[in-house]
Design a protein around this motif. Sequence first.
Motif, PDB file in Angstrom:
ATOM      1  N   THR A  19     -15.249  -6.702 -22.534  1.00  0.00           N
ATOM      2  CA  THR A  19     -15.306  -6.077 -21.214  1.00  0.00           C
ATOM      3  C   THR A  19     -14.158  -5.117 -20.947  1.00  0.00           C
ATOM      4  OG1 THR A  19     -14.132  -7.938 -20.194  1.00  0.00           O
ATOM      5  CG2 THR A  19     -16.565  -8.014 -20.212  1.00  0.00           C
ATOM      6  N   HIS A  24     -15.906  -1.515 -23.577  1.00  0.00           N
ATOM      7  CA  HIS A  24     -17.091  -1.446 -22.735  1.00  0.00           C
ATOM      8  C   HIS A  24     -17.660  -0.033 -22.697  1.00  0.00           C
ATOM      9  CE1 HIS A  24     -19.353  -2.165 -18.855  1.00  0.00           C
ATOM     10  NE2 HIS A  24     -19.844  -3.018 -19.706  1.00  0.00           N
ATOM     11  N   ARG A  28     -21.393   0.907 -23.726  1.00  0.00           N
ATOM     12  CA  ARG A  28     -22.300   1.628 -22.822  1.00  0.00           C
ATOM     13  C   ARG A  28     -22.878   2.862 -23.490  1.00  0.00           C
ATOM     14  NH1 ARG A  28     -21.348   1.554 -16.525  1.00  0.00           N
ATOM     15  NH2 ARG A  28     -22.353  -0.457 -16.382  1.00  0.00           N
ATOM     16  N   GLU A  36     -26.051  -3.199 -17.937  1.00  0.00           N
ATOM     17  CA  GLU A  36     -24.900  -3.997 -17.515  1.00  0.00           C
ATOM     18  C   GLU A  36     -24.604  -5.065 -18.559  1.00  0.00           C
ATOM     19  OE1 GLU A  36     -25.031  -5.549 -13.544  1.00  0.00           O
ATOM     20  OE2 GLU A  36     -26.283  -3.898 -12.869  1.00  0.00           O
ATOM     21  N   LEU A  37     -23.325  -5.414 -18.684  1.00  0.00           N
ATOM     22  CA  LEU A  37     -22.935  -6.463 -19.618  1.00  0.00           C
ATOM     23  C   LEU A  37     -23.625  -7.781 -19.280  1.00  0.00           C
ATOM     24  CD1 LEU A  37     -21.273  -7.350 -22.046  1.00  0.00           C
ATOM     25  CD2 LEU A  37     -19.365  -7.780 -20.485  1.00  0.00           C
ATOM     26  N   SER A  38     -23.829  -8.056 -17.997  1.00  0.00           N
ATOM     27  CA  SER A  38     -24.499  -9.304 -17.617  1.00  0.00           C
ATOM     28  C   SER A  38     -25.915  -9.363 -18.177  1.00  0.00           C
ATOM     29  CB  SER A  38     -24.526  -9.469 -16.096  1.00  0.00           C
ATOM     30  OG  SER A  38     -25.299  -8.445 -15.486  1.00  0.00           O
ATOM     31  N   THR A  39     -26.583  -8.223 -18.254  1.00  0.00           N
ATOM     32  CA  THR A  39     -27.930  -8.180 -18.832  1.00  0.00           C
ATOM     33  C   THR A  39     -27.869  -8.452 -20.327  1.00  0.00           C
ATOM     34  OG1 THR A  39     -28.742  -6.705 -17.113  1.00  0.00           O
ATOM     35  CG2 THR A  39     -29.967  -6.722 -19.187  1.00  0.00           C
ATOM     36  N   ARG A  79     -31.192  -9.544 -12.442  1.00  0.00           N
ATOM     37  CA  ARG A  79     -30.759  -8.211 -12.893  1.00  0.00           C
ATOM     38  C   ARG A  79     -31.446  -7.829 -14.200  1.00  0.00           C
ATOM     39  NH1 ARG A  79     -24.366  -9.014 -12.137  1.00  0.00           N
ATOM     40  NH2 ARG A  79     -24.364  -9.196  -9.890  1.00  0.00           N
TER      41      ARG A  79
END
Length: 161
Positions: A19, A24, A28, A36-39, A79
Amino acid sequence: MADLGVVDAALMRLRRLWTAPRTHEGMRADLGEGVELSTVLVVDALAREPGLQPGTCGVAEVAERLDVAPSTASRLVERAVAAGMVERRISSADNRRAELHLTDAGHELHQRARRFRAGYLARVLDDWTPEQIATLAAGLDAFADAVATTRHLSAESVSYT
């Protein structure tokens, strides 16, 4: 026992491995600006579970795999669904339960994220010998297993001396 201070310091330096802005931004660029990183974490949780039967994963399992509260996992899954990487289906075994499935885009994202991480690690470990990499891999795997089996330690059970 070996110097736990060295382990602690190294883990603190690594806490943002994926992150940190420099990493990151590269991720990306490879995965797409809107990802998104959460995805990526949700997709990875759904794709990585060894022996997972299709349709056996719900929000509770994602929460456990990501070590987050179920309410947090629910938001992360939403998300991923909104991004088109995951879809919810009614369980064929229990119509009260929703099953989570990767979409084709989710499978592709998982592959791209794995390639990015492997490429990043290959650059970082470029001057390491195969033996050093094997030792690191074995140690990290054992450490991850130990953390997984002890992550529910209470504050009272941990000595701060």
